[in-house]
Design a protein around this motif. Structure first.
Motif, PDB file in Angstrom:
ATOM      1  N   LYS A  90       0.829  -1.207   0.000  1.00 44.83           N
ATOM      2  CA  LYS A  90       0.000   0.000   0.000  1.00 44.83           C
ATOM      3  C   LYS A  90       0.862   1.255   0.000  1.00 44.83           C
ATOM      4  CE  LYS A  90      -3.737   2.452   2.349  1.00 44.83           C
ATOM      5  NZ  LYS A  90      -3.289   3.676   1.736  1.00 44.83           N
ATOM      6  N   GLU A  91       1.911   1.280   0.808  1.00 45.13           N
ATOM      7  CA  GLU A  91       2.796   2.447   0.841  1.00 45.13           C
ATOM      8  C   GLU A  91       3.472   2.665  -0.511  1.00 45.13           C
ATOM      9  OE1 GLU A  91       4.198   2.495   5.501  1.00 45.13           O
ATOM     10  OE2 GLU A  91       5.081   1.013   4.160  1.00 45.13           O
ATOM     11  N   THR A  92       3.884   1.573  -1.134  1.00 41.97           N
ATOM     12  CA  THR A  92       4.504   1.677  -2.454  1.00 41.97           C
ATOM     13  C   THR A  92       3.498   2.183  -3.473  1.00 41.97           C
ATOM     14  OG1 THR A  92       5.995  -0.134  -1.879  1.00 41.97           O
ATOM     15  CG2 THR A  92       5.779   0.390  -4.213  1.00 41.97           C
ATOM     16  N   ALA A  93       2.288   1.642  -3.413  1.00 45.86           N
ATOM     17  CA  ALA A  93       1.225   2.071  -4.323  1.00 45.86           C
ATOM     18  C   ALA A  93       0.909   3.554  -4.124  1.00 45.86           C
ATOM     19  CB  ALA A  93      -0.028   1.223  -4.108  1.00 45.86           C
ATOM     20  N   SER A 139      -1.972  -3.417  -8.732  1.00 41.85           N
ATOM     21  CA  SER A 139      -1.029  -3.175  -9.833  1.00 41.85           C
ATOM     22  C   SER A 139       0.406  -3.369  -9.351  1.00 41.85           C
ATOM     23  CB  SER A 139      -1.206  -1.772 -10.395  1.00 41.85           C
ATOM     24  OG  SER A 139      -2.488  -1.614 -10.947  1.00 41.85           O
ATOM     25  N   VAL A 140       0.687  -2.925  -8.141  1.00 42.34           N
ATOM     26  CA  VAL A 140       2.031  -3.103  -7.573  1.00 42.34           C
ATOM     27  C   VAL A 140       2.317  -4.589  -7.382  1.00 42.34           C
ATOM     28  CG1 VAL A 140       3.498  -2.655  -5.548  1.00 42.34           C
ATOM     29  CG2 VAL A 140       2.063  -0.827  -6.487  1.00 42.34           C
ATOM     30  N   ARG A 141       1.342  -5.330  -6.854  1.00 43.56           N
ATOM     31  CA  ARG A 141       1.526  -6.778  -6.679  1.00 43.56           C
ATOM     32  C   ARG A 141       1.748  -7.462  -8.028  1.00 43.56           C
ATOM     33  NH1 ARG A 141      -2.192  -5.839  -2.557  1.00 43.56           N
ATOM     34  NH2 ARG A 141      -3.969  -6.246  -3.910  1.00 43.56           N
ATOM     35  N   ALA A 142       1.001  -7.063  -9.047  1.00 45.55           N
ATOM     36  CA  ALA A 142       1.152  -7.659 -10.377  1.00 45.55           C
ATOM     37  C   ALA A 142       2.551  -7.389 -10.932  1.00 45.55           C
ATOM     38  CB  ALA A 142       0.085  -7.127 -11.324  1.00 45.55           C
ATOM     39  N   LEU A 143       3.045  -6.170 -10.767  1.00 41.57           N
ATOM     40  CA  LEU A 143       4.397  -5.842 -11.217  1.00 41.57           C
ATOM     41  C   LEU A 143       5.443  -6.675 -10.475  1.00 41.57           C
ATOM     42  CD1 LEU A 143       4.124  -1.946 -11.494  1.00 41.57           C
ATOM     43  CD2 LEU A 143       4.476  -3.554 -13.385  1.00 41.57           C
ATOM     44  N   ALA A 144       5.226  -6.877  -9.186  1.00 43.55           N
ATOM     45  CA  ALA A 144       6.164  -7.678  -8.393  1.00 43.55           C
ATOM     46  C   ALA A 144       6.125  -9.142  -8.846  1.00 43.55           C
ATOM     47  CB  ALA A 144       5.839  -7.566  -6.906  1.00 43.55           C
ATOM     48  N   LEU A 204       4.364 -11.998   2.399  1.00 38.61           N
ATOM     49  CA  LEU A 204       4.330 -10.539   2.327  1.00 38.61           C
ATOM     50  C   LEU A 204       5.253 -10.008   1.246  1.00 38.61           C
ATOM     51  CD1 LEU A 204       4.582  -9.795   6.155  1.00 38.61           C
ATOM     52  CD2 LEU A 204       2.505  -9.935   4.760  1.00 38.61           C
ATOM     53  N   TRP A 205       4.809  -8.958   0.588  1.00 42.99           N
ATOM     54  CA  TRP A 205       5.636  -8.237  -0.371  1.00 42.99           C
ATOM     55  C   TRP A 205       6.161  -6.996   0.335  1.00 42.99           C
ATOM     56  CZ3 TRP A 205       6.186 -10.464  -5.096  1.00 42.99           C
ATOM     57  CH2 TRP A 205       5.198 -11.347  -5.523  1.00 42.99           C
TER      58      TRP A 205
END
Length: 66
Positions: free
Chosen positions: A11-14, A23-28, A41-42
């Motif tokens: 969430k902080e990254t997003a 979207s951040v999880r998909a990129l990771a 956890l990511w």
């Protein structure tokens, strides 16, 4: 730990990138964004994300010049 060693949640990254957390999880998952996997956890190192954004900006500038 200094500021560049800070680990961000998805969430902080997003929030920083102004993306949706999914979207951040998909990129990771696709290894498109630097990340650390800790169990389920990511986590995202702030310095890595800042550098990744700068790199993407440079790539976009180079493409625009072509």
């Amino acid at each position: 730990m200094n500021d560049t060693d800070t680990l961000w949640t998805t969430k902080e990254t997003a929030d920083y990138l102004r993306f949706k957390p999914g979207s951040v999880r998909a990129l990771a998952r696709q290894n498109e964004i630097p990340h650390i996997r800790i169990g389920r956890l990511w986590r995202f190192r702030k310095a890595d994300i800042v550098e990744w954004v700068a790199q993407k900006n440079e790539e976009a500038k180079k493409k625009a010049q072509i």
